[in-house]
Design an enzyme around this catalytic site. Structure first.
Site, PDB file in Angstrom:
ATOM      1  N   ASP A 262       0.791  -1.228   0.000  1.00 10.02           N
ATOM      2  CA  ASP A 262       0.000   0.000   0.000  1.00 10.02           C
ATOM      3  C   ASP A 262       0.824   1.278   0.000  1.00 10.02           C
ATOM      4  O   ASP A 262       0.300   2.365   0.286  1.00 10.02           O
ATOM      5  CB  ASP A 262      -0.987   0.011   1.178  1.00 10.02           C
ATOM      6  CG  ASP A 262      -2.202   0.888   0.901  1.00 10.02           C
ATOM      7  OD1 ASP A 262      -2.586   1.003  -0.272  1.00 10.02           O
ATOM      8  OD2 ASP A 262      -2.740   1.473   1.856  1.00 10.02           O
TER       9      ASP A 262
ATOM     10  N   ASP B 268      -3.987  -5.071  -5.325  1.00  3.84           N
ATOM     11  CA  ASP B 268      -3.133  -3.928  -5.663  1.00  3.84           C
ATOM     12  C   ASP B 268      -1.658  -4.256  -5.857  1.00  3.84           C
ATOM     13  O   ASP B 268      -0.885  -3.374  -6.267  1.00  3.84           O
ATOM     14  CB  ASP B 268      -3.217  -2.826  -4.602  1.00  3.84           C
ATOM     15  CG  ASP B 268      -4.490  -2.007  -4.690  1.00  3.84           C
ATOM     16  OD1 ASP B 268      -5.246  -2.197  -5.654  1.00  3.84           O
ATOM     17  OD2 ASP B 268      -4.733  -1.196  -3.788  1.00  3.84           O
TER      18      ASP B 268
ATOM     19  N   ASP C 128     -12.462   2.075   5.127  1.00  2.00           N
ATOM     20  CA  ASP C 128     -11.330   2.126   4.199  1.00  2.00           C
ATOM     21  C   ASP C 128     -10.112   2.782   4.835  1.00  2.00           C
ATOM     22  O   ASP C 128      -8.998   2.630   4.344  1.00  2.00           O
ATOM     23  CB  ASP C 128     -11.704   2.921   2.946  1.00  2.00           C
ATOM     24  CG  ASP C 128     -12.735   2.213   2.093  1.00  2.00           C
ATOM     25  OD1 ASP C 128     -12.622   0.980   1.932  1.00  2.00           O
ATOM     26  OD2 ASP C 128     -13.664   2.883   1.598  1.00  2.00           O
TER      27      ASP C 128
END
Length: 345
Positions: free
Chosen positions: A131, A169, A320
């Site tokens: 991330d 991701d 989130d």
């Protein structure tokens, strides 16, 4: 999370042996291996049961966060809110495996699912340098730690049925400039190794994450997916923890599929009922956007041969990140969960 394009939703819920034991017992008592009585009881606070297996073979965790919150609301006399949360609690949502005791976690979930005659839906989100320092930063310390994590997960799954969404991701952030170049070679190596390890299991299906319809063009990611092992995976996932419509996601997935050997894909429909948010700061539209709704319920009956399933990969009701008044990424946010459910009416 990176800009408006990634996941930003690591679910760090710890799974205790006591909860897993309760899940096993409740599932064994209420679900069985067949479809008799599979239809959900709509009374707020009533016992969670499994969805019809022919359309939805995935396990509903009767001790999941939404189920527990629903029970708490019912006990507090908040029947209307409990009824809204039931819309989430009665659907199978993915279990995000944390790095603490991954073998124990995966064994607990797959055993409970197996007793119910269902398939466990799991997400692995522990890639090193995860991330890019955003809300869900972290991950394994290095490649060797990640390989050990995957080995533990594989031991926990064993021969039981599991569907794994592999590293949301992770490939996308190699392409969009988020992950520094010096980490690329290691990431490709551990991802391809993870695909190979998981696919060596008897009953495990693997979908390698491939971003979403809003980040860029399939031409930019199909080669990196190949280097990450898509050829050995069962397919890829799109829209994980994002809000792009099912139609947009399918269009993106089909363009990408044509470039990776016509691989099928799955779509995260957990919160895409109203499509993406277009207001506020464009850089954080992905993070707890207002006015969103639950999307299509999980099913393998998608009416499209390239779309293997609509899944709830992101767990509706879990934040989130610390934006727009939300708690830390992965923590339950009752107000947001109720609004998602109400908006789906």
């Amino acid at each position: 999370m990176y800009g408006s394009r990634g996941v930003g939703a690591f679910v760090g819920r710890r799974t205790s042996a006591a909860i897993l034991g309760a899940a096993l017992l409740m599932t064994a008592c209420s679900s069985g291996g067949g479809d008799e009585g599979d239809g959900p009881d709509k009374a707020a606070g009533a016992e969670i049961t499994q969805q019809p297996k022919d359309a939805n073979p995935f396990w509903v965790n009767p001790e999941g966060t939404a189920a527990q919150q629903m029970a708490d609301l019912g006990a507090d006399g908040k029947k209307a809110e409990a009824g809204q949360i039931r819309k989430i609690a009665e659907q199978p949502a993915a279990e995000w495996i944390s790095p603490e005791n991954p073998e124990e976690q995966t064994r607990g979930f797959t055993e409970a699912a197996d007793k119910a005659g269902r398939t466990a839906l799991l997400v692995l989100y522990n890639i090193p340098h995860r991330d890019c320092g955003q809300y869900s930063q972290g991950g394994a310390a290095d490649g060797n730690a990640y390989r050990a994590f995957i080995d533990s997960v594989a031991k926990g799954i064993g021969d039981r049925a599991a569907t794994v969404i592999l590293e949301p991701d992770a490939v996308l952030h190699l392409v969009d400039g988020c992950t520094p170049e010096k980490f690329h070679e290691e990431r490709y190596d551990v991802l391809s190794g993870a695909v190979a390890k998981l696919k060596s299991l008897k009953n495990t299906t693997v979908y390698l994450d491939a971003g979403n319809a809003g980040w860029g063009d399939p031409d930019q990611i199909f080669e990196p997916l190949t280097w990450a092992g898509i050829d050995r995976a069962d397919g890829f996932s799109v829209n994980v923890s994002n809000f792009y419509s099912t139609e947009e996601s399918i269009a993106y997935g089909k363009k990408l599929s044509a470039k990776v050997g016509d691989k099928p894909f799955v779509v995260d429909t957990s919160r895409n009922g109203n499509g993406p948010y277009t207001g506020g700061d464009a850089a954080e539209r992905w993070c707890n956007p207002p006015g969103r709704a639950l999307g299509e319920t999980p099913t393998i009956k998608t009416a499209d041969p390239l779309v293997d399933a609509y899944l709830w990969v992101k767990r509706p009701g879990e934040s989130d990140g610390e934006c727009k008044g939300g708690p830390k990424a992965g923590q339950w946010w009752e107000d947001y969960a109720v609004k998602l459910a109400k908006a789906s009416d």
